[in-house]
Design an enzyme around this catalytic site. Structure first.
Site, PDB file in Angstrom:
ATOM      1  N   LYS A  36       0.820  -1.207   0.000  1.00  0.00           N
ATOM      2  CA  LYS A  36       0.000   0.000   0.000  1.00  0.00           C
ATOM      3  C   LYS A  36       0.861   1.268   0.000  1.00  0.00           C
ATOM      4  CE  LYS A  36      -4.120  -2.143   0.993  1.00  0.00           C
ATOM      5  NZ  LYS A  36      -3.866  -3.574   1.149  1.00  0.00           N
TER       6      LYS A  36
HETATM    7  C1  LIG Z   1      -4.494  -4.703   0.758  1.00  0.00           C
HETATM    8  C2  LIG Z   1      -3.755  -5.981   0.731  1.00  0.00           C
HETATM    9  C3  LIG Z   1      -4.093  -7.001  -0.166  1.00  0.00           C
HETATM   10  C4  LIG Z   1      -5.273  -6.899  -1.096  1.00  0.00           C
HETATM   11  O1  LIG Z   1      -5.092  -5.905  -2.090  1.00  0.00           O
HETATM   12  P1  LIG Z   1      -6.363  -5.325  -2.865  1.00  0.00           P
HETATM   13  O2  LIG Z   1      -5.831  -4.223  -3.705  1.00  0.00           O
HETATM   14  O3  LIG Z   1      -7.314  -4.825  -1.822  1.00  0.00           O
HETATM   15  O4  LIG Z   1      -6.937  -6.446  -3.664  1.00  0.00           O
HETATM   16  C5  LIG Z   1      -3.304  -8.141  -0.178  1.00  0.00           C
HETATM   17  N1  LIG Z   1      -2.262  -8.281   0.658  1.00  0.00           N
HETATM   18  C6  LIG Z   1      -1.923  -7.332   1.542  1.00  0.00           C
HETATM   19  C7  LIG Z   1      -0.775  -7.555   2.451  1.00  0.00           C
HETATM   20  C8  LIG Z   1      -2.645  -6.147   1.608  1.00  0.00           C
HETATM   21  O5  LIG Z   1      -2.293  -5.180   2.476  1.00  0.00           O
END
Ligand SMILES: *Cc1c(COP(=O)(O)O)cnc(C)c1O
Length: 473
Positions: free
Chosen positions: A115
């Site tokens: 993120k």
């Molecule tokens: C947010 C997240 C996901 C999922 O990603 P999306 O974009 O919501 O599909 C998978 N793994 C981790 C560690 C995350 O923080």
């Protein structure tokens, strides 16, 4: 270059430019913004990206999307500021596991999950645009753990943004919670709600369409409903595919999926011309997307808590973007389909949506044992420790059938979090407790600050209204 225009998936919101969609987040008709047309890159243009730094590739990929809102100099300044300063100089290094399997490490940012790659950029974009307009923004967000910490890190202490972050009480890991609640800044408010991530996400969406909130306050979004996040994530599909031989060779990706943001960025890369053979949507037992993609049944059940909390999601916001794009971009039809879903918590995909999705996507599901076995496989074969979310993706990669991915095609699993972020689950699976990297500092020595609230919408709304310091303007 012409201005890039953005339209809502539900057809009734104003058309906006990049600055407008970045600040708006959700469209005011309840839809999500998408570029009116996908910018295309020729094979020669893709080949020209070889050998460039991550920041330089980011500039080339983002340029058409921001056209009209950022000058080339501004874009270049932002990309170098954000990506020149990551925990790993490659930003998103590719690590080989065996002849066909690779990990794309996306956890080298400040809060240890992918993120950061997009939210660090979004924090800078907010400041740039708010400064320009002389405005302030009240961010309301829902998090299953990682968005919250990354967003708080990206905006803490900044002048023009204030952030309210809702997380489901007791359903995020301790490291995740501490990364949010130990940040001490006057513009940061942490809220633990008595409910699931889906409840938190529903509250946030409701605030956007509630004029008692999104009237006095200028609301902004950091969830992947914000287009700017997806745009930033397109970049690492390009950098990784280039290293594996693109545009002369096709690459497949397995993406641990929750809100369908990360994997949708792969779809965008493909629409831009990157030769992606397959995108595998990897889910945990909260498998609504796996069911939708395998038999067209998009119906939400109850959320089950798992060792991969960032994927404990039933309603994946960004799936609407895919359905809109594959379904002929008909906003009125999309609005009707989503109204049906809101009423029944279930809907059927149209044939056009199913066929459009099947051209690029496939899906797989991993339960906790299968996830643990994927962690064990990597540890045994390469002595590396991976996080459980990455394990869900790797399970799907290792078990991909020949009609999902042609033999010999490299498969890249997106490594979405650092294993230390979920170290209890990792330790249970492989018997090793991964240490926290030094960049997170003294996480367990700092005091936590958060407010616990009941799970209904009105309580969350009233808390935001009472505690927001920013009146509009
Ligand atoms: C947010 C997240 C996901 C999922 O990603 P999306 O974009 O919501 O599909 C998978 N793994 C981790 C560690 C995350 O923080």
């Amino acid at each position: 270059m012409t201005i890039m225009e953005y339209v809502s998936t539900r057809g009734a919101a104003p058309v906006l430019d990049f600055e407008g969609v970045t600040l708006a987040g959700l469209a005011n008709d309840g839809g999500l913004y998408l570029p009116r047309e996908w910018p295309r890159m020729s094979e020669a243009e893709i080949r020209d990206l070889r050998g460039l730094s991550y920041a330089e590739v980011a500039i080339r990929i983002m340029r058409p999307f921001v056209a009209g809102s950022l000058s080339d100099d501004e874009l270049s300044g932002l990309c170098h500021a954000v990506y020149g300063d990551f925990g790993h100089s490659a930003v998103a290094p590719l690590v080989q596991l065996d002849e066909t399997h690779w990990l794309l490490e996306l956890f080298h940012g400040p809060t240890l999950a992918f993120k950061d790659v997009a939210l660090q950029m979004l924090g800078h974009l907010f400041e740039t645009f708010l400064e320009r307009r002389g405005e302030r923004l009240t961010i309301v967000g829902a998090t299953s753990g990682d968005t919250g910490s990354a967003a708080i890190n990206a905006v803490a202490g900044r002048d023009r943004t204030e952030i309210f972050m809702l997380h489901p009480a007791g359903r995020v890991s301790e490291v995740q919670r501490r990364q949010m609640t130990t940040v001490r800044a006057p513009n940061v408010h942490n809220i633990a709600i008595d409910g699931s991530f889906d409840d938190a996400q529903r509250h946030v969406k409701a605030m956007f369409s509630d004029t008692s909130v999104n009237g006095p306050l200028n609301l902004g979004a950091v969830n992947s409903i914000n287009w700017a996040r997806l745009m930033a994530q397109v970049v690492y599909y390009f950098t990784s595919a280039l290293q594996l031989g693109a545009p002369d060779r096709k690459v497949a990706y397995s993406v641990p999926t929750g809100n369908f943001g990360d994997v949708f960025a792969g779809y965008v890369a493909a629409q831009m011309g990157l030769p992606i053979e397959r995108l595998i949507v990897a889910t945990n037992v909260n498998d609504i997307l796996h069911r939708a993609l395998s038999d067209g049944d998009y119906s939400a059940g109850d959320t089950t808590a798992t060792i991969t909390p960032s994927m404990d999601i039933q309603v994946s916001s960004n799936f609407e973007r895919l359905l809109f794009d594959c379904g002929g971009r008909d906003g009125a039809a999309m609005a009707a389909q989503m109204a049906e879903f809101d009423a029944n918590r279930a809907m059927q995909l149209t044939n056009a949506q199913r066929e459009g999705a099947a051209a690029l996507f496939t899906s797989a599901r991993a339960d906790q044992d299968e996830t643990a076995r994927a962690l064990q496989w990597v540890y045994r074969n390469t002595a590396q420790v991976i996080d459980p979310h990455t394990g869900v993706g790797l399970h799907a990669s290792l078990n991909a059938t020949e009609d999902q991915v042609a033999p010999g095609t490299p498969i890249v699993t997106l490594a979405t979090a650092h294993p230390a972020k979920f170290r209890d689950a990792v330790e249970r699976a492989v018997g090793v407790r991964p240490p926290l990297p030094p960049r997170v500092g003294d996480l367990f020595g700092r005091e936590e600050h958060f407010t616990e609230l009941a799970g209904d919408y009105e309580t969350s709304r009233d808390f935001v209204l009472e505690n927001a310091s920013a009146a509009k303007g």
